[in-house]
Design an enzyme around this catalytic site. Structure first.
Site, PDB file in Angstrom:
ATOM      1  N   ASP A 186       0.834  -1.206   0.000  1.00 35.62           N
ATOM      2  CA  ASP A 186       0.000   0.000   0.000  1.00 35.62           C
ATOM      3  C   ASP A 186       0.865   1.250   0.000  1.00 35.62           C
ATOM      4  O   ASP A 186       2.023   1.228   0.422  1.00 35.62           O
ATOM      5  CB  ASP A 186      -0.906  -0.015   1.236  1.00 35.62           C
ATOM      6  CG  ASP A 186      -2.016   1.004   1.129  1.00 35.62           C
ATOM      7  OD1 ASP A 186      -1.858   2.092   1.713  1.00 35.62           O
ATOM      8  OD2 ASP A 186      -3.029   0.744   0.459  1.00 35.62           O
ATOM      9  N   GLN A 187       0.304   2.348  -0.470  1.00 33.02           N
ATOM     10  CA  GLN A 187       1.068   3.575  -0.669  1.00 33.02           C
ATOM     11  C   GLN A 187       1.649   4.141   0.619  1.00 33.02           C
ATOM     12  O   GLN A 187       2.657   4.861   0.589  1.00 33.02           O
ATOM     13  CB  GLN A 187       0.191   4.632  -1.337  1.00 33.02           C
ATOM     14  CG  GLN A 187      -1.035   5.019  -0.530  1.00 33.02           C
ATOM     15  CD  GLN A 187      -2.043   5.815  -1.347  1.00 33.02           C
ATOM     16  OE1 GLN A 187      -2.294   5.492  -2.505  1.00 33.02           O
ATOM     17  NE2 GLN A 187      -2.613   6.836  -0.757  1.00 33.02           N
ATOM     18  N   ARG A 188       1.066   3.822   1.764  1.00 38.26           N
ATOM     19  CA  ARG A 188       1.597   4.362   3.021  1.00 38.26           C
ATOM     20  C   ARG A 188       2.856   3.634   3.478  1.00 38.26           C
ATOM     21  O   ARG A 188       3.532   4.080   4.402  1.00 38.26           O
ATOM     22  CB  ARG A 188       0.525   4.315   4.109  1.00 38.26           C
ATOM     23  CG  ARG A 188       0.053   2.926   4.491  1.00 38.26           C
ATOM     24  CD  ARG A 188      -1.040   3.024   5.552  1.00 38.26           C
ATOM     25  NE  ARG A 188      -1.516   1.711   5.970  1.00 38.26           N
ATOM     26  CZ  ARG A 188      -2.503   1.048   5.376  1.00 38.26           C
ATOM     27  NH1 ARG A 188      -3.086   1.577   4.313  1.00 38.26           N
ATOM     28  NH2 ARG A 188      -2.900  -0.127   5.819  1.00 38.26           N
ATOM     29  N   TYR A 189       3.174   2.493   2.829  1.00 42.21           N
ATOM     30  CA  TYR A 189       4.351   1.724   3.204  1.00 42.21           C
ATOM     31  C   TYR A 189       5.523   1.920   2.249  1.00 42.21           C
ATOM     32  O   TYR A 189       6.612   1.391   2.491  1.00 42.21           O
ATOM     33  CB  TYR A 189       4.016   0.226   3.271  1.00 42.21           C
ATOM     34  CG  TYR A 189       2.941  -0.107   4.263  1.00 42.21           C
ATOM     35  CD1 TYR A 189       3.090   0.176   5.615  1.00 42.21           C
ATOM     36  CD2 TYR A 189       1.757  -0.724   3.852  1.00 42.21           C
ATOM     37  CE1 TYR A 189       2.094  -0.139   6.525  1.00 42.21           C
ATOM     38  CE2 TYR A 189       0.761  -1.044   4.747  1.00 42.21           C
ATOM     39  CZ  TYR A 189       0.930  -0.745   6.091  1.00 42.21           C
ATOM     40  OH  TYR A 189      -0.057  -1.056   6.994  1.00 42.21           O
ATOM     41  N   THR A 190       5.328   2.603   1.157  1.00 39.50           N
ATOM     42  CA  THR A 190       6.376   2.719   0.137  1.00 39.50           C
ATOM     43  C   THR A 190       6.826   4.167  -0.024  1.00 39.50           C
ATOM     44  O   THR A 190       6.107   5.106   0.323  1.00 39.50           O
ATOM     45  CB  THR A 190       5.871   2.189  -1.221  1.00 39.50           C
ATOM     46  OG1 THR A 190       4.681   2.911  -1.593  1.00 39.50           O
ATOM     47  CG2 THR A 190       5.555   0.713  -1.152  1.00 39.50           C
TER      48      THR A 190
END
Length: 325
Positions: free
Chosen positions: A123-127
């Site tokens: 997910d975008q919050r992890y990358t």
């Protein structure tokens, strides 16, 4: 009283007979033209509209160091009138090493791996991501400010219609796209070959054009298909660059060696461009000849690379395995 009013309204209505193609021209063609701009890569920079907006905003905001992807998407969303649902997917694909030899985005985190399928990413919050040096060098030369600008739906934000790349990047990146009336499917080509062809073309413009057409031999000599992985190209159609139609055949890499009890082991260490190991293994399992020739199949693929092993049945020969492949 209501019924009388309704009858009066209906009596005033006019029914106009018109050919259907007139209505299609008014309604469908503008829609189709907008889809061409949005869904097909531009031949100049090789980018679709959303990809171009991402790179432009990252350059404009000086995102040259790793930044959370959800922050980048928040910056880009005002420029995308159709919503933010496709922005992260477009950003991730520009950072996948299996897709591009020269990635446009420098990725940090799980951006998808070929062994799990490139559409499976965190997910975008992890990358995190940043604009790669390659993109800054090739896509944003000094004359970036002179690019033709388009605006968003409300007309208050502006972005380039095409980035002024140093060379035509549509061939270098390759890509796919489908829209009303058109389908685009181009493999990536050698950066060096395209650059040399572009330079030679400019230097020898008059001698390379014969009766208004490019010298085909010249194009075939320099511009070559070039995939980011080690798959083997067995057949190409250089004239496809000129006609728009051609075929490219690609094989993976494998080796056959002795195993035990008179059996053979087939080790597959590379798959064709963008073929994921799950889809490939599922295809093998559903192929009836696989069960006839092999007793075991193991997928040891990981972040380090691809390794798929098939153990043959007794008395299966090398020639049978080669024919199977």
């Amino acid at each position: 009283m209501k019924n009388k009013k309704d009858k009066n309204k209906k009596s005033k209505e006019k029914i106009i007979d018109t050919p259907i193609y007139d209505e299609l021209i008014k309604g469908y063609l503008p829609y189709a033209a907008a889809n061409v701009m949005r869904m097909l890569p531009n031949v100049i920079d090789g980018l679709k509209e959303t990809q171009r907006k991402i790179l432009y905003i990252m350059y404009k905001n000086r995102i040259f160091n790793l930044t959370k992807c959800n922050k980048i998407i928040g910056d880009v969303t005002p420029y995308v009138d159709t919503g933010d649902s496709g922005i992260y997917g477009a950003l991730v694909r520009m950072g996948q090493y299996e897709r591009y030899k020269h990635t446009l985005i420098t990725p940090q985190g799980n951006f998808g791996y070929i062994n799990n399928g490139l559409d499976e990413f965190a997910d975008q919050r992890y990358t995190e991501a940043s604009l790669s040096e390659f993109t800054r060098d090739f896509y944003f030369p000094e004359d970036i400010e002179a690019a033709i600008m388009d605006s968003n739906y409300s007309g208050d934000l502006f972005f380039p219609r095409a980035l002024p790349t140093l060379i035509p990047m549509g061939l270098v990146l390759g890509g796919t796209g489908v829209c009303p009336g058109y389908k685009y499917d181009c493999p990536p080509h050698s950066l060096k070959g395209v650059a040399e062809a572009y330079i030679k073309y400019i230097e020898n413009l008059n001698s390379l054009v014969i009766d208004g057409k490019l010298n085909e031999k010249y194009i075939e000599k320099l511009v070559k298909v070039d995939f980011p992985n080690k798959s083997k190209i067995t057949k190409t159609s250089p004239k496809g660059l000129l006609t728009g139609k051609g075929q490219v055949s690609v094989e993976g890499l494998y080796k056959i060696e002795e195993y035990s009890y008179g059996r053979l082991k087939l080790s597959i260490t590379e798959l064709p461009y963008l073929v994921s190991t799950p889809s490939f293994c599922n295809h093998l399992k559903n192929f009836h000849t696989t069960k006839e020739l092999f007793s075991e199949m193991h997928d040891y693929s990981g972040k380090e690379g691809i390794l798929i092993e098939l153990i043959s049945r007794k008395d299966v020969t090398r020639d049978q395995i080669v024919d199977y492949l």
